[in-house]
Each structure stands twice: as structure tokens, then as C-alpha cells.
Scaffold this motif. Structure first.
Motif, PDB file in Angstrom:
ATOM      1  N   ALA A  88       0.835  -1.201   0.000  1.00 44.07           N
ATOM      2  CA  ALA A  88       0.000   0.000   0.000  1.00 44.07           C
ATOM      3  C   ALA A  88       0.868   1.249   0.000  1.00 44.07           C
ATOM      4  O   ALA A  88       0.578   2.235  -0.699  1.00 44.07           O
ATOM      5  CB  ALA A  88      -0.940   0.001   1.201  1.00 44.07           C
ATOM      6  N   TYR A  89       1.950   1.221   0.744  1.00 39.75           N
ATOM      7  CA  TYR A  89       2.881   2.355   0.808  1.00 39.75           C
ATOM      8  C   TYR A  89       3.472   2.621  -0.578  1.00 39.75           C
ATOM      9  O   TYR A  89       3.454   3.745  -1.070  1.00 39.75           O
ATOM     10  CB  TYR A  89       3.982   2.034   1.811  1.00 39.75           C
ATOM     11  N   ARG A  90       3.985   1.578  -1.202  1.00 35.16           N
ATOM     12  CA  ARG A  90       4.635   1.719  -2.518  1.00 35.16           C
ATOM     13  C   ARG A  90       3.649   2.208  -3.573  1.00 35.16           C
ATOM     14  O   ARG A  90       3.959   3.089  -4.375  1.00 35.16           O
ATOM     15  CB  ARG A  90       5.251   0.395  -2.926  1.00 35.16           C
ATOM     16  N   GLU A  91       2.462   1.623  -3.593  1.00 37.76           N
ATOM     17  CA  GLU A  91       1.457   2.029  -4.581  1.00 37.76           C
ATOM     18  C   GLU A  91       1.129   3.507  -4.438  1.00 37.76           C
ATOM     19  O   GLU A  91       1.044   4.225  -5.439  1.00 37.76           O
ATOM     20  CB  GLU A  91       0.186   1.195  -4.420  1.00 37.76           C
ATOM     21  N   TYR A  92       0.946   3.966  -3.212  1.00 39.48           N
ATOM     22  CA  TYR A  92       0.622   5.374  -2.997  1.00 39.48           C
ATOM     23  C   TYR A  92       1.779   6.258  -3.459  1.00 39.48           C
ATOM     24  O   TYR A  92       1.564   7.261  -4.143  1.00 39.48           O
ATOM     25  CB  TYR A  92       0.298   5.641  -1.526  1.00 39.48           C
ATOM     26  N   ALA A  93       2.988   5.886  -3.080  1.00 42.34           N
ATOM     27  CA  ALA A  93       4.160   6.688  -3.448  1.00 42.34           C
ATOM     28  C   ALA A  93       4.301   6.823  -4.963  1.00 42.34           C
ATOM     29  O   ALA A  93       4.645   7.893  -5.470  1.00 42.34           O
ATOM     30  CB  ALA A  93       5.426   6.077  -2.858  1.00 42.34           C
ATOM     31  N   LEU A  94       4.016   5.756  -5.691  1.00 41.17           N
ATOM     32  CA  LEU A  94       4.167   5.784  -7.146  1.00 41.17           C
ATOM     33  C   LEU A  94       2.970   6.424  -7.859  1.00 41.17           C
ATOM     34  O   LEU A  94       3.136   7.093  -8.864  1.00 41.17           O
ATOM     35  CB  LEU A  94       4.411   4.376  -7.677  1.00 41.17           C
ATOM     36  N   GLU A  95       1.765   6.225  -7.321  1.00 37.37           N
ATOM     37  CA  GLU A  95       0.557   6.774  -7.941  1.00 37.37           C
ATOM     38  C   GLU A  95       0.368   8.255  -7.642  1.00 37.37           C
ATOM     39  O   GLU A  95      -0.198   8.981  -8.448  1.00 37.37           O
ATOM     40  CB  GLU A  95      -0.689   6.024  -7.450  1.00 37.37           C
ATOM     41  N   ARG A  96       0.808   8.695  -6.481  1.00 37.19           N
ATOM     42  CA  ARG A  96       0.592  10.066  -6.011  1.00 37.19           C
ATOM     43  C   ARG A  96       1.923  10.708  -5.617  1.00 37.19           C
ATOM     44  O   ARG A  96       2.162  11.005  -4.454  1.00 37.19           O
ATOM     45  CB  ARG A  96      -0.351  10.069  -4.811  1.00 37.19           C
ATOM     46  N   PRO A  97       2.816  10.918  -6.569  1.00 37.67           N
ATOM     47  CA  PRO A  97       4.176  11.354  -6.223  1.00 37.67           C
ATOM     48  C   PRO A  97       4.264  12.691  -5.498  1.00 37.67           C
ATOM     49  O   PRO A  97       5.082  12.858  -4.590  1.00 37.67           O
ATOM     50  CB  PRO A  97       4.893  11.405  -7.574  1.00 37.67           C
ATOM     51  N   GLY A  98       3.438  13.654  -5.864  1.00 38.12           N
ATOM     52  CA  GLY A  98       3.475  14.947  -5.192  1.00 38.12           C
ATOM     53  C   GLY A  98       2.941  14.876  -3.782  1.00 38.12           C
ATOM     54  O   GLY A  98       3.515  15.435  -2.844  1.00 38.12           O
TER      55      GLY A  98
END
Length: 194
Positions: A88-98
């Protein structure tokens, strides 16, 4: 007087969207004012200054991130919870970079203490790590290991720094497995003063 239709929530959400488009560091009050078709001064009815806006974006993003993590780890423990948390952490970081970049800024400790999102983050993270039998001061050390590993990996991946032909997802899975082993065999430290 505030322009009709503008609210603090709309301004912060728009700033978070803009951060995902152009990068968190490039979000300015001027850019946001242009987005809404207003003068910069109009935004001061909703946020104090750029630092206030960035803090609010960080709180929004932190809440979104922990919501994803909470849903992912629900009903899981041990390695299963760690893998769900990491995913979940990785997906958020990659999907929502800003937005993700906003979660990395230093926020005033009084704001942190008053934030339900920050409290939930601590509860979920520490709860997952307690399943490994960790207590303080080991919990703090383990949190720092997870955060630095997850953030470092995600930052390198987002920047295109992994050039080897091996699938990045497989490397991520190995990193999570290595973290599980490290947490399972954690070198315990006695509480300070014991």
C-alpha cells in the motif's frame, strides 16, 4: 472577502493535485491562484502562507496514505501484514508522487500531536511491529528501518534509478521478505535505564 466556491478543503485538494502533476516543491500560491483564476491574495482567506498550505497538503496526504495502509493490513499479522503495509505504501508513493513527497516534510510537533492521521499512522505501524514482539526502544528503531527502506526504494524507483533487467516488483518483494526476517530476528535492546 473569499471568492465564492473556494474553501480550505478545495484549495488544499487542488494543491495536492497540482503537486502530483508538477511536483510538491513546485507548488506555489501563485500557481494555485492561476489554477482557480484568482489573485494570490484571494488564497490568504483560506491559508496563512505557503508553509501552511504545504503542511495542510502533508496532513491530507498522510491521511490518504494511512487509510490505504489500514485497509490493506486489516485482519493480517506478521509477514502478511508487513507485505500488505509495504504494498500500500509503494502504490501510494508511485501513484501520487506529489502527495507522497508532502508526507516526507517535517511538520511542527504540535500539529503532529493534534493530527488524527498521524496518530493512526503510529497506531497501525506500531501495532504491526508489536506482532513481531517488539517494544521500545526497538519499536522506534524498527519504524526508522521500515521508513528508510520503503522511502529509499520508492524514491529510487520513481526516479528511474533501477536499470538492471530484473523486475523491480521482484526486488521489492525480496526487500519486504528481508525486512520480515530482520524483524523476526531483531537484536533486542533493553529499555533505557533497565
Amino acid at each position: 472577502m473569499a471568492r465564492a466556491g473556494l474553501t480550505v478543503d478545495r484549495v488544499v485538494e487542488a494543491a495536492a493535485d497540482l503537486a502530483d502533476e508538477v511536483g510538491f516543491e513546485r507548488v506555489t500560491l501563485s500557481a494555485l491562484a492561476r489554477h482557480f483564476g484568482v489573485k494570490d491574495a484571494s488564497l490568504y482567506s483560506h491559508v496563512k502562507n505557503l508553509q501552511d498550505l504545504r503542511t495542510r497538503v502533508a496532513l491530507l496526504a498522510g491521511g490518504e496514505l494511512i487509510d490505504r495502509i489500514t485497509a490493506a493490513v486489516a485482519g493480517r499479522a506478521g509477514k502478511d501484514a508487513l507485505a500488505a503495509f509495504a504494498g500500500a505504501y509503494r502504490e501510494y508513493a508511485l501513484e501520487r508522487p506529489g502527495r507522497y513527497a508532502a508526507t516526507q516534510i517535517r511538520v511542527d510537533q504540535d500539529v503532529v500531536a493534534a493530527s488524527p492521521g498521524f496518530r493512526r499512522t503510529a497506531e497501525i505501524t506500531y501495532g504491526m511491529l508489536r506482532a513481531y514482539g517488539l517494544d521500545e526502544p526497538d519499536l522506534t528503531d524498527a519504524v526508522r528501518l521500515l521508513r528508510s527502506t520503503f522511502h529509499g526504494f520508492c524514491a529510487l524507483e520513481a526516479g528511474g534509478s533501477f536499470g538492471a533487467p530484473r523486475d523491480v516488483r521482484r526486488s521489492w518483494d525480496k526487500a519486504v521478505e528481508a525486512l520480515h526476517l530482520a524483524l523476526t530476528h531483531w537484536p533486542r535492546e533493553s529499555p533505557e535505564g533497565a
